[in-house]
Motif scaffolding. Structure first.
Motif, mmCIF file in Angstrom:
data_model
loop_
_atom_site.group_PDB
_atom_site.id
_atom_site.type_symbol
_atom_site.label_atom_id
_atom_site.label_comp_id
_atom_site.label_asym_id
_atom_site.label_seq_id
_atom_site.Cartn_x
_atom_site.Cartn_y
_atom_site.Cartn_z
ATOM 1 N N GLY A 45 39.111 26.917 -31.205
ATOM 2 C CA GLY A 45 38.066 27.811 -31.703
ATOM 3 C C GLY A 45 36.778 27.067 -32.016
ATOM 4 N N LEU A 46 36.312 26.260 -31.047
ATOM 5 C CA LEU A 46 35.109 25.459 -31.235
ATOM 6 C C LEU A 46 33.931 26.327 -31.669
ATOM 7 N N LYS A 47 33.213 25.852 -32.696
ATOM 8 C CA LYS A 47 32.023 26.534 -33.193
ATOM 9 C C LYS A 47 30.786 25.699 -32.858
ATOM 10 N N ARG A 48 29.672 26.382 -32.733
ATOM 11 C CA ARG A 48 28.421 25.689 -32.456
ATOM 12 C C ARG A 48 28.128 24.688 -33.564
ATOM 13 N N GLY A 49 27.619 23.515 -33.165
ATOM 14 C CA GLY A 49 27.226 22.506 -34.136
ATOM 15 C C GLY A 49 28.338 21.558 -34.549
ATOM 16 N N GLU A 50 29.547 21.715 -33.994
ATOM 17 C CA GLU A 50 30.656 20.862 -34.400
ATOM 18 C C GLU A 50 30.728 19.580 -33.565
ATOM 19 N N THR A 51 31.467 18.613 -34.088
ATOM 20 C CA THR A 51 31.695 17.346 -33.409
ATOM 21 C C THR A 51 33.056 17.381 -32.721
ATOM 22 N N VAL A 52 33.081 16.966 -31.449
ATOM 23 C CA VAL A 52 34.282 17.073 -30.625
ATOM 24 C C VAL A 52 34.670 15.693 -30.115
ATOM 25 N N PHE A 53 35.971 15.411 -30.144
ATOM 26 C CA PHE A 53 36.515 14.186 -29.571
ATOM 27 C C PHE A 53 37.449 14.565 -28.422
ATOM 28 N N ILE A 54 37.223 13.943 -27.249
ATOM 29 C CA ILE A 54 38.031 14.197 -26.056
ATOM 30 C C ILE A 54 38.762 12.912 -25.693
ATOM 31 N N THR A 55 40.089 12.944 -25.643
ATOM 32 C CA THR A 55 40.842 11.771 -25.217
ATOM 33 C C THR A 55 41.026 11.809 -23.704
ATOM 34 N N ALA A 56 41.238 10.625 -23.117
ATOM 35 C CA ALA A 56 41.332 10.519 -21.653
ATOM 36 C C ALA A 56 40.165 11.258 -21.013
ATOM 37 N N SER A 98 37.136 15.236 -18.404
ATOM 38 C CA SER A 98 35.762 15.341 -17.920
ATOM 39 C C SER A 98 35.287 16.791 -17.950
ATOM 40 N N ALA A 99 36.219 17.728 -17.744
ATOM 41 C CA ALA A 99 35.862 19.141 -17.873
ATOM 42 C C ALA A 99 35.643 19.509 -19.337
ATOM 43 N N ALA A 100 36.544 19.054 -20.218
ATOM 44 C CA ALA A 100 36.460 19.433 -21.633
ATOM 45 C C ALA A 100 35.171 18.951 -22.280
ATOM 46 N N GLY A 101 34.758 17.727 -21.965
ATOM 47 C CA GLY A 101 33.529 17.216 -22.567
ATOM 48 C C GLY A 101 32.321 18.050 -22.197
ATOM 49 N N GLN A 102 32.252 18.442 -20.926
ATOM 50 C CA GLN A 102 31.099 19.235 -20.476
ATOM 51 C C GLN A 102 31.172 20.672 -20.987
ATOM 52 N N ILE A 103 32.362 21.244 -21.016
ATOM 53 C CA ILE A 103 32.520 22.603 -21.537
ATOM 54 C C ILE A 103 32.179 22.634 -23.027
ATOM 55 N N ALA A 104 32.582 21.595 -23.763
ATOM 56 C CA ALA A 104 32.256 21.547 -25.190
ATOM 57 C C ALA A 104 30.754 21.623 -25.404
ATOM 58 N N ARG A 105 30.001 20.907 -24.566
ATOM 59 C CA ARG A 105 28.545 20.949 -24.685
ATOM 60 C C ARG A 105 28.024 22.361 -24.393
ATOM 61 N N VAL A 106 28.542 22.998 -23.343
ATOM 62 C CA VAL A 106 28.115 24.356 -22.991
ATOM 63 C C VAL A 106 28.415 25.329 -24.132
ATOM 64 N N LEU A 107 29.541 25.126 -24.821
ATOM 65 C CA LEU A 107 29.937 26.017 -25.910
ATOM 66 C C LEU A 107 29.206 25.725 -27.210
ATOM 67 N N GLY A 108 28.350 24.704 -27.201
ATOM 68 C CA GLY A 108 27.499 24.482 -28.363
ATOM 69 C C GLY A 108 27.863 23.328 -29.259
ATOM 70 N N ALA A 109 28.754 22.435 -28.816
ATOM 71 C CA ALA A 109 29.083 21.280 -29.643
ATOM 72 C C ALA A 109 27.827 20.457 -29.925
ATOM 73 N N GLU A 110 27.730 19.949 -31.147
ATOM 74 C CA GLU A 110 26.586 19.131 -31.531
ATOM 75 C C GLU A 110 26.736 17.701 -31.030
ATOM 76 N N ARG A 111 27.973 17.199 -31.057
ATOM 77 C CA ARG A 111 28.224 15.813 -30.666
ATOM 78 C C ARG A 111 29.563 15.756 -29.932
ATOM 79 N N VAL A 112 29.582 15.094 -28.760
ATOM 80 C CA VAL A 112 30.781 14.986 -27.936
ATOM 81 C C VAL A 112 31.088 13.506 -27.717
ATOM 82 N N ILE A 113 32.301 13.114 -28.078
ATOM 83 C CA ILE A 113 32.730 11.718 -28.014
ATOM 84 C C ILE A 113 33.976 11.643 -27.133
ATOM 85 N N GLY A 114 34.077 10.606 -26.320
ATOM 86 C CA GLY A 114 35.234 10.466 -25.449
ATOM 87 C C GLY A 114 35.832 9.074 -25.490
ATOM 88 N N SER A 115 37.133 8.996 -25.225
ATOM 89 C CA SER A 115 37.784 7.702 -25.014
ATOM 90 C C SER A 115 38.080 7.552 -23.537
#
Length: 331
Positions: A139-150, A157-174
């Motif tokens: 239930g990602l909300k706009r302005g939230e910080t998201v961490f994507i593993t792998a 790679s899909a999740a990181g970009q979708i998170a940005r489209v859904l309004g994530a403020e900060r996207v971090i990946g390992s």
């Protein structure tokens, strides 16, 4: 069209990391179409981490493996399937397959979107898994910080970009190498990324997200899941879609589950097969953005069916960027 087909059979149960000798290429006559079936000539095959788990017990020895594929119907005696139809199905690891209508999805390709995207960002095992994890499970909300593993793999790679489209403020990946870290930031628009070989995941994530993480799409397990839990903000959510770290019999314990309760957080596992009804809304979100280039259809394509095993083993070693596919050529 040739009258022969080829398939990859599992001939040994892998012990630890699979070897090429665990597989064999087997030629056979192309099966005849029977009432209620259609013959599909495969065009693209998907090779995915979950397949390693199935090799331990689920896949029968001496038969082709299971996996998602895109193919073209070349002959049909099945209602609703006509020669020329493009379909997605689960009879990969072979050049041709007999299918029934209930086993396939007839694809309506989108102009300006590559066909391979129907196994990648528009595929139910990749893009839909990422979308469901972010939208329905976490239930990602706009302005939230998201961490994507792998994050440099197919789902990641899909999740990181979708998170940005859904309004994530900060996207971090390992990811698993410096080159992949650069790819996440320079090509896919992640705000930060780290190589998990460079130190404990929990410590590196804390540096990248000093105020904590609201949402995590987690597909590794072990230290990655533990690191995500350690950095959850209050009421944080983890959408757990896999455990790659344990697929070769090397699973790691997660020692801080009590923090989930202490933070009033949520850890929820899910299987995409329970959310197939989200396909249309996911495509409505992504198709125009793939066309425009806002979302990059990240993929590594291996040319030639004869290299299927190489592609699979390379994917398990982390040699791919994004979705790992095999493109078939036919005489």
């Amino acid at each position: 069209m040739t009258d022969r087909m080829s398939a990859v059979h599992l001939v040994n149960r892998p012990v630890g990391f699979p070897e090429a000798t665990d597989f064999a290429f087997v030629d056979a006559p192309i099966p005849a179409v029977e009432p209620g079936t259609a013959l599909v000539e495969n065009l693209y095959l998907s090779v995915d981490p979950y397949m390693r788990q199935l090799m331990d017990e689920v896949w029968a020895l001496g038969t082709p493996g299971e996996g998602r594929a895109i193919g073209r119907v070349v002959a049909s005696d099945a209602p609703g399937l006509e020669a020329g139809d493009l379909v997605r199905h689960r009879n990969a690891w072979r050049t041709h397959a007999l299918v029934r209508p209930e086993e396939v999805t007839v694809l309506r390709p989108h102009p300006g979107v590559p066909l391979s995207a129907h196994l990648g960002h528009l595929g139910n095992g990749t893009g839909l898994t990422a979308y469901v994890g972010l939208k329905r499970i976490a239930g990602l909300k706009r302005g939230e910080t998201v961490f994507i593993t792998a994050a440099a793999g197919g789902v990641g790679s899909a999740a990181g970009q979708i998170a940005r489209v859904l309004g994530a403020e900060r996207v971090i990946g390992s990811a698993g190498s410096p080159a992949k870290v650069r790819h996440l930031i320079d090509d896919l628009g992640f705000d930060a990324a780290f190589d998990y070989h460079d130190g404990p995941v929990a410590e590196q994530l804390a540096k990248a997200a000093p105020e904590g993480v609201d949402v995590c799409v987690e597909g590794v397990g072990g230290e990655h899941l533990e690191g995500a839990i350690a950095n959850l903000r209050e009421f944080g959510r983890i959408a757990w879609c896999g455990a790659i770290s344990g697929y070769h019999g090397e699973s790691q314990p997660v020692r801080n589950l009590a923090l989930v309760q202490a933070q009033s957080a949520r850890l929820e596992g899910y299987m995409v097969r329970h959310h197939l009804d989200a396909q249309d809304e996911m495509e409505a979100l992504l198709v125009p953005r793939i066309r425009s280039g806002e979302v990059v259809a990240d993929e590594t394509v291996t040319e030639g069916f004869e290299h299927t095993v190489e592609a699979f083993l390379g994917m398990l070693r982390g040699e791919n960027l994004g979705k790992s596919l095999v493109h078939l050529h036919h005489a």
